[in-house]
Design a protein around this motif. Structure first.
Motif, short mmCIF file in Angstrom:
data_model
loop_
_atom_site.label_atom_id
_atom_site.label_comp_id
_atom_site.label_asym_id
_atom_site.label_seq_id
_atom_site.Cartn_x
_atom_site.Cartn_y
_atom_site.Cartn_z
N HIS A 1 45.91 85.32 20.16
CA HIS A 1 44.86 85.52 21.15
C HIS A 1 45.34 85.26 22.57
N GLY A 2 46.65 85.42 22.76
CA GLY A 2 47.22 85.35 24.10
C GLY A 2 47.44 83.96 24.65
N ILE A 3 47.31 82.93 23.84
CA ILE A 3 47.56 81.56 24.30
C ILE A 3 49.03 81.24 24.06
N THR A 4 49.74 80.90 25.13
CA THR A 4 51.16 80.59 25.02
C THR A 4 51.32 79.07 24.98
N VAL A 5 52.11 78.61 24.03
CA VAL A 5 52.41 77.18 23.91
C VAL A 5 53.92 77.00 23.98
N MET A 6 54.33 75.80 24.34
CA MET A 6 55.75 75.45 24.38
C MET A 6 56.05 74.62 23.13
N ALA A 7 56.93 75.13 22.30
CA ALA A 7 57.34 74.42 21.10
C ALA A 7 58.26 73.26 21.48
N ASP A 8 58.40 72.33 20.57
CA ASP A 8 59.30 71.19 20.78
C ASP A 8 60.76 71.60 20.72
N MET A 9 61.04 72.61 19.90
CA MET A 9 62.42 73.05 19.76
C MET A 9 62.48 74.54 19.46
N ALA A 10 63.58 75.14 19.88
CA ALA A 10 63.83 76.54 19.60
C ALA A 10 64.47 76.67 18.22
N GLU A 11 64.34 77.84 17.66
CA GLU A 11 64.93 78.11 16.35
C GLU A 11 66.43 77.79 16.35
N ALA A 12 67.12 78.10 17.44
CA ALA A 12 68.56 77.86 17.54
C ALA A 12 68.92 76.39 17.42
N ASP A 13 67.98 75.51 17.78
CA ASP A 13 68.22 74.06 17.72
C ASP A 13 67.71 73.43 16.43
N PHE A 14 67.08 74.22 15.58
CA PHE A 14 66.50 73.72 14.33
C PHE A 14 67.52 73.81 13.21
N ASP A 15 67.67 72.73 12.48
CA ASP A 15 68.54 72.72 11.31
C ASP A 15 67.66 72.91 10.08
N PRO A 16 67.69 74.08 9.44
CA PRO A 16 66.80 74.32 8.30
C PRO A 16 67.08 73.38 7.13
N HIS A 17 68.24 72.70 7.16
CA HIS A 17 68.58 71.76 6.10
C HIS A 17 68.16 70.33 6.44
N ALA A 18 67.54 70.16 7.60
CA ALA A 18 67.07 68.83 8.00
C ALA A 18 66.02 68.35 7.00
N GLU A 19 66.06 67.08 6.72
CA GLU A 19 65.10 66.53 5.77
C GLU A 19 63.69 66.60 6.36
#
Length: 183
Positions: free
Chosen positions: A45-63
């Motif tokens: 609905h056009g609401i922009t939010v700022m995430a805590d981290m970008a996908e590039a900084d996310f470790d999918p193996h993080a617990e």
């Protein structure tokens, strides 16, 4: 740690209401921008939010104690197409973490065979994607380590179910009373 994934086209209330409730309950939640190339994510609905981290900084193996998949379209489809989300789900399943999804997002779990034999719910029209699930008449369903919800109208109840799963029923009841100004 709890990770809440945000992709362009996400349903704002389905993400932000549970996020707010979990943080009020003292749960550490990190939002992850998926497939945006940065931190800004624009909802359905056009609401922009700022995430805590970008996908590039996310470790999918993080617990992760829990993963949260908000619905909305094309947000849920964007999450479904993400290799980072796919890897995070696989790791969460391996570790026995909670998986939660609302609205269209339970399709992500269903397409991976993770709802087979479980009671689940989704937004009307996505039922065929819940492969092997027993469709529930409830609007929010917890079956073991999987929590699903029907849509934006139950975002508060979904968020409280997440709090209950992580902090206990009493914490969820107390938070419900506080946010509803219920004496």
């Amino acid at each position: 740690m709890v990770y809440l994934f945000l992709a362009n086209g996400f349903e704002e209330i389905e993400a932000l209401c549970p996020l707010d409730l979990l943080r009020r309950a003292g749960v550490e939640v990190r939002t992850v921008a998926i497939s945006t190339g940065g931190l800004a994510v624009t909802g359905a609905h056009g609401i922009t939010v700022m995430a805590d981290m970008a996908e590039a900084d996310f470790d999918p193996h993080a617990e992760a104690e829990m993963l949260i998949l908000p619905g909305g379209m094309p947000g849920a489809a964007n999450l479904d197409a993400s290799t980072a989300v796919d890897a995070a789900i696989a790791c969460a399943v391996e570790r026995g973490s909670f998986l939660s999804a609302i609205c269209a997002a339970p399709m992500i779990l269903g397409r991976r065979g993770l709802l087979a034999g479980l009671e689940a719910i989704c937004f009307p029209g996505f039922e065929d994607e819940l492969k092997g699930a027993e469709l529930s008449a409830s609007r929010v369903v917890r079956d073991g380590r999987v929590i699903t919800a029907a849509g934006m109208g139950v975002a508060l109840d979904f968020g409280l179910a997440l709090v209950a799963a992580l902090k206990g029923d009493e914490a969820a009841r107390n938070l419900r009373c506080a946010v509803l100004a219920d004496r």
